[in-house]
Design a protein around this motif. Structure first.
Motif, PDB file in Angstrom:
ATOM      1  N   TYR A  62       7.422  44.862  23.815  1.00  0.00           N
ATOM      2  CA  TYR A  62       7.471  45.520  24.935  1.00  0.00           C
ATOM      3  C   TYR A  62       8.431  45.485  25.772  1.00  0.00           C
ATOM      4  O   TYR A  62       9.123  44.583  25.919  1.00  0.00           O
ATOM      5  N   VAL A  63       8.911  46.511  26.609  1.00  0.00           N
ATOM      6  CA  VAL A  63       9.761  46.679  27.589  1.00  0.00           C
ATOM      7  C   VAL A  63       9.125  47.114  29.002  1.00  0.00           C
ATOM      8  O   VAL A  63       8.538  48.150  28.936  1.00  0.00           O
ATOM      9  N   ARG A  64       8.988  46.109  30.097  1.00  0.00           N
ATOM     10  CA  ARG A  64       8.304  46.604  31.191  1.00  0.00           C
ATOM     11  C   ARG A  64       9.327  46.894  32.166  1.00  0.00           C
ATOM     12  O   ARG A  64      10.342  46.413  32.484  1.00  0.00           O
ATOM     13  N   VAL A  65       9.273  48.253  32.752  1.00  0.00           N
ATOM     14  CA  VAL A  65      10.293  49.029  33.441  1.00  0.00           C
ATOM     15  C   VAL A  65       9.509  49.252  34.790  1.00  0.00           C
ATOM     16  O   VAL A  65       8.548  50.077  34.724  1.00  0.00           O
ATOM     17  N   PRO A  66       9.939  49.000  36.015  1.00  0.00           N
ATOM     18  CA  PRO A  66       9.181  49.381  37.223  1.00  0.00           C
ATOM     19  C   PRO A  66       9.691  50.901  37.482  1.00  0.00           C
ATOM     20  O   PRO A  66      10.552  51.245  37.230  1.00  0.00           O
ATOM     21  N   LEU A  67       8.416  51.515  38.122  1.00  0.00           N
ATOM     22  CA  LEU A  67       8.408  52.931  38.367  1.00  0.00           C
ATOM     23  C   LEU A  67       8.785  53.101  39.866  1.00  0.00           C
ATOM     24  O   LEU A  67       8.012  52.656  40.487  1.00  0.00           O
ATOM     25  N   LEU A  68       9.915  53.428  40.107  1.00  0.00           N
ATOM     26  CA  LEU A  68      10.389  53.558  41.247  1.00  0.00           C
ATOM     27  C   LEU A  68      10.460  54.872  42.033  1.00  0.00           C
ATOM     28  O   LEU A  68      10.502  54.622  43.458  1.00  0.00           O
ATOM     29  N   HIS A  69       9.752  55.771  41.287  1.00  0.00           N
ATOM     30  CA  HIS A  69       9.567  57.147  41.989  1.00  0.00           C
ATOM     31  C   HIS A  69      10.685  57.499  42.584  1.00  0.00           C
ATOM     32  O   HIS A  69      10.517  58.039  44.107  1.00  0.00           O
ATOM     33  N   ALA A  70      12.051  57.485  42.229  1.00  0.00           N
ATOM     34  CA  ALA A  70      13.032  57.806  43.324  1.00  0.00           C
ATOM     35  C   ALA A  70      14.177  58.385  42.106  1.00  0.00           C
ATOM     36  O   ALA A  70      13.969  58.117  40.896  1.00  0.00           O
ATOM     37  N   PRO A  71      15.189  59.190  42.631  1.00  0.00           N
ATOM     38  CA  PRO A  71      16.206  59.503  42.001  1.00  0.00           C
ATOM     39  C   PRO A  71      16.867  58.393  41.009  1.00  0.00           C
ATOM     40  O   PRO A  71      17.282  57.312  41.456  1.00  0.00           O
ATOM     41  N   GLN A  72      17.126  58.788  39.839  1.00  0.00           N
ATOM     42  CA  GLN A  72      18.091  58.035  39.139  1.00  0.00           C
ATOM     43  C   GLN A  72      18.913  58.684  37.992  1.00  0.00           C
ATOM     44  O   GLN A  72      18.539  59.788  37.630  1.00  0.00           O
ATOM     45  N   THR A  73      19.981  58.174  37.733  1.00  0.00           N
ATOM     46  CA  THR A  73      20.983  58.887  36.981  1.00  0.00           C
ATOM     47  C   THR A  73      21.687  58.044  35.772  1.00  0.00           C
ATOM     48  O   THR A  73      21.777  56.857  35.921  1.00  0.00           O
ATOM     49  N   PHE A  74      22.289  58.913  34.775  1.00  0.00           N
ATOM     50  CA  PHE A  74      23.034  58.152  33.788  1.00  0.00           C
ATOM     51  C   PHE A  74      24.051  59.098  33.336  1.00  0.00           C
ATOM     52  O   PHE A  74      23.781  60.099  33.081  1.00  0.00           O
ATOM     53  N   LEU A  75      25.213  58.700  33.194  1.00  0.00           N
ATOM     54  CA  LEU A  75      26.540  59.622  32.976  1.00  0.00           C
ATOM     55  C   LEU A  75      27.587  58.637  31.664  1.00  0.00           C
ATOM     56  O   LEU A  75      27.428  57.471  32.019  1.00  0.00           O
ATOM     57  N   LYS A  76      27.663  59.371  31.008  1.00  0.00           N
ATOM     58  CA  LYS A  76      28.608  58.794  29.990  1.00  0.00           C
ATOM     59  C   LYS A  76      29.773  59.443  29.556  1.00  0.00           C
ATOM     60  O   LYS A  76      29.801  60.846  29.504  1.00  0.00           O
ATOM     61  N   ALA A  77      30.936  58.953  29.272  1.00  0.00           N
ATOM     62  CA  ALA A  77      31.977  59.690  28.727  1.00  0.00           C
ATOM     63  C   ALA A  77      32.285  59.093  27.279  1.00  0.00           C
ATOM     64  O   ALA A  77      32.329  58.051  27.092  1.00  0.00           O
ATOM     65  N   THR A  78      32.596  59.932  26.605  1.00  0.00           N
ATOM     66  CA  THR A  78      32.920  59.840  25.015  1.00  0.00           C
ATOM     67  C   THR A  78      34.527  60.157  24.811  1.00  0.00           C
ATOM     68  O   THR A  78      35.221  61.062  25.662  1.00  0.00           O
ATOM     69  N   GLY A  79      34.838  59.815  23.748  1.00  0.00           N
ATOM     70  CA  GLY A  79      36.084  60.389  23.264  1.00  0.00           C
ATOM     71  C   GLY A  79      36.205  61.683  22.571  1.00  0.00           C
ATOM     72  O   GLY A  79      37.294  61.871  21.957  1.00  0.00           O
ATOM     73  N   ARG A  80      35.091  62.241  22.587  1.00  0.00           N
ATOM     74  CA  ARG A  80      35.004  63.600  21.738  1.00  0.00           C
ATOM     75  C   ARG A  80      33.837  64.355  22.138  1.00  0.00           C
ATOM     76  O   ARG A  80      33.376  63.762  23.194  1.00  0.00           O
ATOM     77  N   THR A  81      33.769  65.586  22.006  1.00  0.00           N
ATOM     78  CA  THR A  81      32.922  66.379  22.324  1.00  0.00           C
ATOM     79  C   THR A  81      31.426  66.096  21.638  1.00  0.00           C
ATOM     80  O   THR A  81      31.313  65.877  20.569  1.00  0.00           O
ATOM     81  N   GLY A  82      30.518  66.318  22.525  1.00  0.00           N
ATOM     82  CA  GLY A  82      29.050  66.127  22.332  1.00  0.00           C
ATOM     83  C   GLY A  82      28.833  64.529  22.006  1.00  0.00           C
ATOM     84  O   GLY A  82      29.628  63.599  22.430  1.00  0.00           O
ATOM     85  N   PRO A  83      27.509  64.219  21.737  1.00  0.00           N
ATOM     86  CA  PRO A  83      27.074  62.824  21.594  1.00  0.00           C
ATOM     87  C   PRO A  83      27.996  62.057  20.843  1.00  0.00           C
ATOM     88  O   PRO A  83      28.351  62.387  19.787  1.00  0.00           O
ATOM     89  N   GLY A  84      28.218  60.656  21.153  1.00  0.00           N
ATOM     90  CA  GLY A  84      29.121  60.052  20.535  1.00  0.00           C
ATOM     91  C   GLY A  84      29.137  58.443  21.280  1.00  0.00           C
ATOM     92  O   GLY A  84      28.570  58.484  22.254  1.00  0.00           O
ATOM     93  N   ARG A  85      29.778  57.618  20.554  1.00  0.00           N
ATOM     94  CA  ARG A  85      29.924  56.509  20.907  1.00  0.00           C
ATOM     95  C   ARG A  85      30.693  56.462  22.582  1.00  0.00           C
ATOM     96  O   ARG A  85      31.705  57.017  22.664  1.00  0.00           O
ATOM     97  N   ALA A  86      30.244  55.540  23.526  1.00  0.00           N
ATOM     98  CA  ALA A  86      30.583  55.779  24.599  1.00  0.00           C
ATOM     99  C   ALA A  86      32.054  54.998  25.032  1.00  0.00           C
ATOM    100  O   ALA A  86      32.118  53.992  24.419  1.00  0.00           O
ATOM    101  N   ALA A  87      32.858  55.526  25.630  1.00  0.00           N
ATOM    102  CA  ALA A  87      33.868  55.040  26.147  1.00  0.00           C
ATOM    103  C   ALA A  87      33.775  54.421  27.353  1.00  0.00           C
ATOM    104  O   ALA A  87      34.105  53.232  27.746  1.00  0.00           O
ATOM    105  N   ALA A  88      32.808  54.777  28.383  1.00  0.00           N
ATOM    106  CA  ALA A  88      32.409  54.415  29.592  1.00  0.00           C
ATOM    107  C   ALA A  88      31.151  54.872  29.775  1.00  0.00           C
ATOM    108  O   ALA A  88      30.782  56.182  29.423  1.00  0.00           O
TER     109      ALA A  88
END
Length: 331
Positions: free
Chosen positions: A203-229
């Motif tokens: 299992y993975v235990r993750v604290p529930l913060l009940h607050a905003p959180q974001t994830f952004l990703k840049a790839t070298g191509r359009t659509g889902p792909g391996r992240a450059a960052a």
């Protein structure tokens, strides 16, 4: 902590220069199913229905490899790099394919697929992790890849890793004799505490913060792909903290700790978490410079070498991602 750039390393990538660690990795690749122990094809496949059965099977077959989604395993096998001697399939262990609430935390089964994590109901629980799962690749990959496999494989471009680092998640590991032990995800990624023989991430235990959180990703191509960052930003109003982790730009997710503390001190936590636009932009630059620092001078009095155009572009990408991620979290 890397003193030169004030960044905490939360993952140490396995390389050919780390033979002892690579040997350990052959057994512990977990749900990813990688091994370097045997040159021949797998002759035995065991399908336990509980974590304890899986641990017992691994204890009985020391060269066996636990496998769930198998996305990394099949890539390695198809390329001829790896030949597992035996497999212990985790796909029939129903207890690790869901989640539950426990003492203000979400206890996530390691067998959860990225497709399941990316659904709206899960997104309402842990938005950044859901966003990372949705960005992990095409549907056929998301339908197979598991949370535990992403963690144990510890690939630099693993999309869930910066999110889990920013959330300061903890692993619950099944050990022989029915025992369970817990370690921070960052400890496993950094090699501070490795999986021991016959152990399985349950299992993975993750604290529930009940607050905003974001994830952004840049790839070298359009659509889902391996992240450059990639960048994850998590707000923790109870502790008045901003936590940020940057993925894919180094062999490990990085926590720019000084940038976190600096921007947290600028936020008006009492009045809607307001912050000036200039502060968001400065935060992005702070994060980027911490994670991709200027090279040091080669000698006394010598001019410091300049970053290549490609590295400068990557630094600008990280700055933009961090600025946008913070801005969206505070919006």
């Amino acid at each position: 902590m890397c003193q030169s750039c004030h960044v905490r390393v939360v993952n140490a990538y396995r390389t050919a220069e780390q033979p002892e660690r690579a040997e350990q990795a052959g057994h512990r690749e977990g749900a990813a199913g990688l091994t370097t122990h045997a040159p021949q094809a797998a002759k035995t496949v065991t399908l336990p229905t509980s974590l304890d059965e899986a641990v017992a099977a691994l204890a009985a077959m020391p060269t066996a490899v636990p496998v769930a989604g198998g996305t990394d395993l099949m890539t390695a096998v198809n390329s001829g790099q790896l030949r597992p001697a035996a497999l212990v399939g985790l796909g029939r262990i129903s207890e690790i394919r869901g989640w539950q609430y426990q003492d203000g935390n979400a206890l996530l089964g390691a067998g959860l697929t990225h497709a399941r994590i990316g659904r709206p109901d899960f997104g309402a629980l842990i938005p950044a992790l859901a966003a990372a799962a949705r960005a992990a690749g095409p549907p056929q990959i998301r339908n197979a890849a598991t949370l535990g496999g992403n963690i144990v494989s510890a690939a630099p471009t693993g999309d869930t890793l910066p999110v889990l680092a920013a959330l300061e998640a903890t692993l619950v590991i099944a050990a022989p004799g029915g025992e369970r032990r817990e370690i921070p995800v960052s400890h496993l990624l950094a090699g501070v505490d490795m999986l021991r023989p016959s152990e399985v991430v349950g299992y993975v235990r993750v604290p529930l913060l009940h607050a905003p959180q974001t994830f952004l990703k840049a790839t070298g191509r359009t659509g889902p792909g391996r992240a450059a960052a990639s960048v994850a930003v998590v707000l923790d109003p109870a502790r008045r903290q901003v936590r940020c982790a940057v993925g894919a730009v180094a062999p490990m997710p990085l926590r720019p700790l000084e940038a976190e503390r600096w921007v947290a001190g600028l936020i008006d936590w009492e009045s809607g978490r307001a912050i000036a636009a200039e502060a968001c932009e400065a935060f992005g630059e702070y994060v980027a410079a911490a994670c991709i620092p200027d090279p040091p001078p080669t000698g006394e009095g010598a001019e410091a070498p300049r970053l290549s155009p490609a590295v400068l572009h990557l630094r600008r990408t990280v700055a933009i991602l961090a600025r946008r991620a913070l801005g969206r979290a505070l919006a």
